[in-house]
Design a protein around this motif. Structure first.
Motif, mmCIF file in Angstrom:
data_model
loop_
_atom_site.group_PDB
_atom_site.id
_atom_site.type_symbol
_atom_site.label_atom_id
_atom_site.label_comp_id
_atom_site.label_asym_id
_atom_site.label_seq_id
_atom_site.Cartn_x
_atom_site.Cartn_y
_atom_site.Cartn_z
ATOM 1 N N HIS A 75 45.778 44.217 44.132
ATOM 2 C CA HIS A 75 46.161 42.822 43.682
ATOM 3 C C HIS A 75 47.714 42.882 43.414
ATOM 4 O O HIS A 75 48.220 43.380 42.628
ATOM 5 C CB HIS A 75 45.609 43.027 42.205
ATOM 6 N N HIS A 77 50.810 39.949 43.742
ATOM 7 C CA HIS A 77 51.231 38.783 44.229
ATOM 8 C C HIS A 77 52.454 38.872 44.866
ATOM 9 O O HIS A 77 53.428 38.647 44.545
ATOM 10 C CB HIS A 77 51.392 37.953 42.771
ATOM 11 N N HIS A 225 41.027 37.001 38.222
ATOM 12 C CA HIS A 225 41.521 37.740 36.817
ATOM 13 C C HIS A 225 40.512 37.401 35.722
ATOM 14 O O HIS A 225 40.327 36.333 35.264
ATOM 15 C CB HIS A 225 42.953 36.892 36.522
ATOM 16 N N HIS A 254 42.152 43.375 35.984
ATOM 17 C CA HIS A 254 42.340 43.339 34.674
ATOM 18 C C HIS A 254 41.086 43.743 33.649
ATOM 19 O O HIS A 254 40.980 44.853 33.123
ATOM 20 C CB HIS A 254 43.113 42.089 33.824
ATOM 21 N N ASP A 305 50.176 44.066 40.611
ATOM 22 C CA ASP A 305 50.224 42.825 40.102
ATOM 23 C C ASP A 305 51.532 42.027 40.610
ATOM 24 O O ASP A 305 51.207 41.306 41.463
ATOM 25 C CB ASP A 305 50.275 42.979 38.344
HETATM 26 ZN ZN LIG Z 1 47.581 38.885 38.838
#
Ligand SMILES: [Zn+2]
Length: 493
Positions: A75, A77, A225, A254, A305
Motif C-alpha cells: 500500500h 500512494h 482503507h 490499516h 502508505d
Molecule cells: Zn493509504
C-alpha cells in the motif's frame, strides 16, 4: 571469475551470491549461516553451500552480508511521492483537506507520472521489489494511463490499485473508459497486476456495491482503507460481509479502529491486513493493530502508505511495527501493575510480514516473497563493509529489522536482473525523474500560491500546555552561569 568490484552483467549470465547469511523466509524459515544463492535467468536455481555454478557465472561476494527476499509493500500512494516530506506535521484531517478537498485535483497526468517514477526508484533503492501503487488520484483516464506508463517504464514488480477519490467508486468503476483500460491492461503478467482501490463509508444504502461487482466482473481483488477513525468503520466491514464481498484476496489497509466483530469477519473470510505503522501512529487512523491481528490469526503485510509524511522503506516499517506492538504490550501490562517479561512479536515476524506476508496478501506466494528454488529471483543483499553498524551480525532477523537501513542495501535484483549494485541504482533514470519532479513541484507551487503552499506545509501548532511544577528551585540556572564564568577566569592564557 569476477567479483564485487566488477560492473554487474548487462546480459543474462547466471549470478551467484556467495557466502552470505541467507534468510530464506521459506516454509521452515531456514537461515543459512554461510550460503550461496544461484540465479539462472529469471529464477532461483539453487540455494546451498559452496554451490557449483555454470561457467561464466557472475559472482557477488556477499560475505559479511545478508541475502533476503525482495521486500513487498502492499500500500503506497506512489503519486504523492512528488510531495515528499511536505506533510511531515500533518494529521489525517489536514491530509484529507489538502489532497481530497483542496489540491489533489491540481495534479495533472504528468504529475502522477513523476511521482510514480520517483517512488519506483525509491522502492528499488530500499530493497522493495514489489509495490502496490494505491493510486487513488486517477480522476481521468489520462491520469490512469500516466500512472501505468510510469510503472511500465520502471524497474520492479507492481500492482496498480486503480482508484479515484474525486468520484464515488460506483461512478468511476462504471466508466466505460476505466473498464476498457483495466480489461486491456490486466493481461495476467507477473510483473504488473491490478486491484481496485476504494473505501466503504458504511452508508446503509451500500452504494459501493457496484464497485465490488465491477471488481468481481473484472476478476480483480479489492484493497480498501478500513477501520480509519472518523472515515471508515465496522459498518463498512459488515456491509461487505453481508453482501458477500469479503474474500481471501481482499486487502484491508490499516484496519485500526474496528471491533472484535469486524476482525472476526476478516479472519473468517481469509483477507489480510496491510499495516502502515508509521502512518497509523502519526495520523490517527487508530492504534496499529498488530497485536489484535495476531490474536485473530489474520495475515499481515507491511506498507509505507505515503512519503508525503513517512519513510519510504520497509526497514522503517518493520522497526516501527516492532516498537508499536511492544510499546502497547508494555503499556497494558503497566496499567495492571505487571511487567512484560517476554516479547510476543519477534524480529523474524516483521521480516516475514515485509516479504512473504506481502506475497501472500497479493496472491503472489508462488512467485516471490521467499528464497526458494524455482521462485522468481527478487533478491536483496544487505551488505555495507564501510559501516560499523553491519558488524557483528549475530541475529540476522534482528539485524534486518532493527539495525540495517536503506543505505546498507548493496544489491537489488528483480526477476533475475540486477537493478542496484554496490550501493547504487543502475541506469541513469534519476536525472530525468528529478527534472520531472522539479517541474511538478514548481507547477503545484504556482497553482497554490505561496501563502497557501506555506500554510499547507506548516499547519498551526496547538498551544502547548505547561504543567504546574510544585518545585520552584531554579538556582541551577544562575549557578551554571557562575560556574562557566569562573571556568573561564581560571583558564590558562
Ligand atoms: Zn493509504
Amino acid at each position: 571469475m569476477s567479483n564485487t568490484t566488477a560492473e554487474p552483467p548487462t546480459d543474462d549470465r547466471p549470478v551467484v551470491f556467495r557466502n552470505a547469511i541467507v534468510v530464506t523466509v521459506d516454509d521452515q524459515r531456514r537461515i543459512l549461516p554461510k550460503g550461496d544463492v544461484l540465479v539462472i535467468g529469471q529464477n532461483i536455481a539453487a540455494i546451498g553451500e559452496n554451490l557449483a555454478v555454470p561457467d561464466g557465472t557472475f559472482e557477488i561476494d556477499a560475505e559479511g552480508g545478508i541475502v533476503m527476499p525482495g521486500m513487498i509493500d502492499t500500500h503506497r500512494h506512489m503519486w504523492q511521492t512528488a510531495m515528499r516530506g511536505y506533510g511531515a506535521d500533518w494529521t489525517l484531517t489536514q491530509y484529507f483537506v489538502w489532497y481530497y478537498l483542496e489540491h489533489g485535483k491540481s495534479f495533472r497526468p504528468e504529475d502522477v507520472y513523476a511521482g510514480n517514477r520517483l517512488s519506483a526508484l525509491d522502492a528499488i533503492d530500499a530493497g522493495v521489489t514489489t509495490t502496490v501503487d494505491w493510486s487513488h488520484g486517477l480522476r481521468t483516464i489520462e491520469h490512469g494511463e500516466a500512472a501505468l506508463e510510469a510503472l511500465r517504464a520502471s524497474v520492479g514488480r507492481f500492482v496498480l490499485a486503480y482508484g479515484n477519490i474525486f468520484a464515488g467508486p460506483w461512478e468511476w468503476s462504471a466508466d466505460p473508459e476505466v473498464l476498457a483500460f483495466l480489461k486491456k491492461n490486466n493481461t495476467g503478467s507477473d510483473d504488473l497486476r491490478f486491484q481496485l482501490a476504494f473505501d466503504v463509508t458504511g452508508d446503509p444504502a451500500f452504494p459501493e456495491r457496484a464497485a465490488f461487482e465491477a471488481a468481481r466482473e473484472l476478476g480483480l481483488p479489492v484493497t480498501t482503507h478500513a477501520g480509519v477513525w472518523g472515515a471508515t468503520n465496522d459498518d463498512g466491514i459488515r456491509l461487505m460481509h453481508e453482501n458477500g464481498f469479503m474474500t481471501p484476496e481482499t486487502v484491508y489497509v490499516h484496519a485500526a479502529t474496528l471491533s472484535n466483530d469486524s476482525y472476526q469477519r476478516i479472519a473468517a473470510t481469509g483477507g489480510s491486513v496491510s499495516l502502515s505503522t508509521e502512518s497509523e501512529l502519526s495520523c490517527g487512523q487508530g492504534y496499529p493493530p498488530s497485536w489484535i491481528l495476531r490474536q485473530h490469526g489474520i495475515p499481515v503485510s507491511l506498507s509505507v502508505d505515503t512519503s508525503v509524511w513517512f519513510s519510504s522503506d520497509l526497514f522503517s516499517a518493520m522497526r516501527s511495527t516492532l516498537g508499536a506492538d511492544r510499546g502497547w504490550e508494555h503499556m497494558r501490562a503497566h496499567e495492571k501493575g505487571d511487567t512484560v517479561t517476554h516479547s510476543h512479536l519477534r524480529a523474524e515476524h516483521v521480516v516475514d510480514w515485509a516479504t512473504r506476508g506481502g506475497a501472500e496478501s497479493l496472491g503472489m506466494q508462488n512467485l516471490v516473497g521467499s528464497l526458494e528454488v524455482g521462485k522468481r529471483a527478487d533478491i536483496v543483499l544487505i551488505k555495507n563493509d564501510a559501516s560499523p553498524t553491519m558488524l557483528p551480525i549475530l541475529n540476522p532477523s534482528g539485524h534486518i529489522a532493527l539495525q540495517a537501513g536503506r543505505g546498507d542495501v548493496h544489491t537489488v535484483m528483480v526477476d533475475g536482473t540486477i537493478a542496484k549494485f554496490d550501493g547504487r541504482l543502475l541506469g541513469d533514470e534519476l536525472a530525468s525523474v528529478k527534472r520531472q519532479v522539479e517541474s511538478t513541484v514548481e507547477y503545484l507551487q504556482g497553482e497554490l500560491g505561496e501563502p497557501s503552499w506555506q500554510r499547507g506545509m506548516n499547519p498551526d501548532a496547538p498551544a502547548a500546555e505547561m504543567l504546574d511544577n510544585p518545585y520552584t528551585y531554579t538556582e541551577y540556572k544562575d549557578s551554571s552561569t557562575h560556574q562557566a564564568e569562573s571556568d573561564r577566569a581560571d583558564a590558562p592564557v
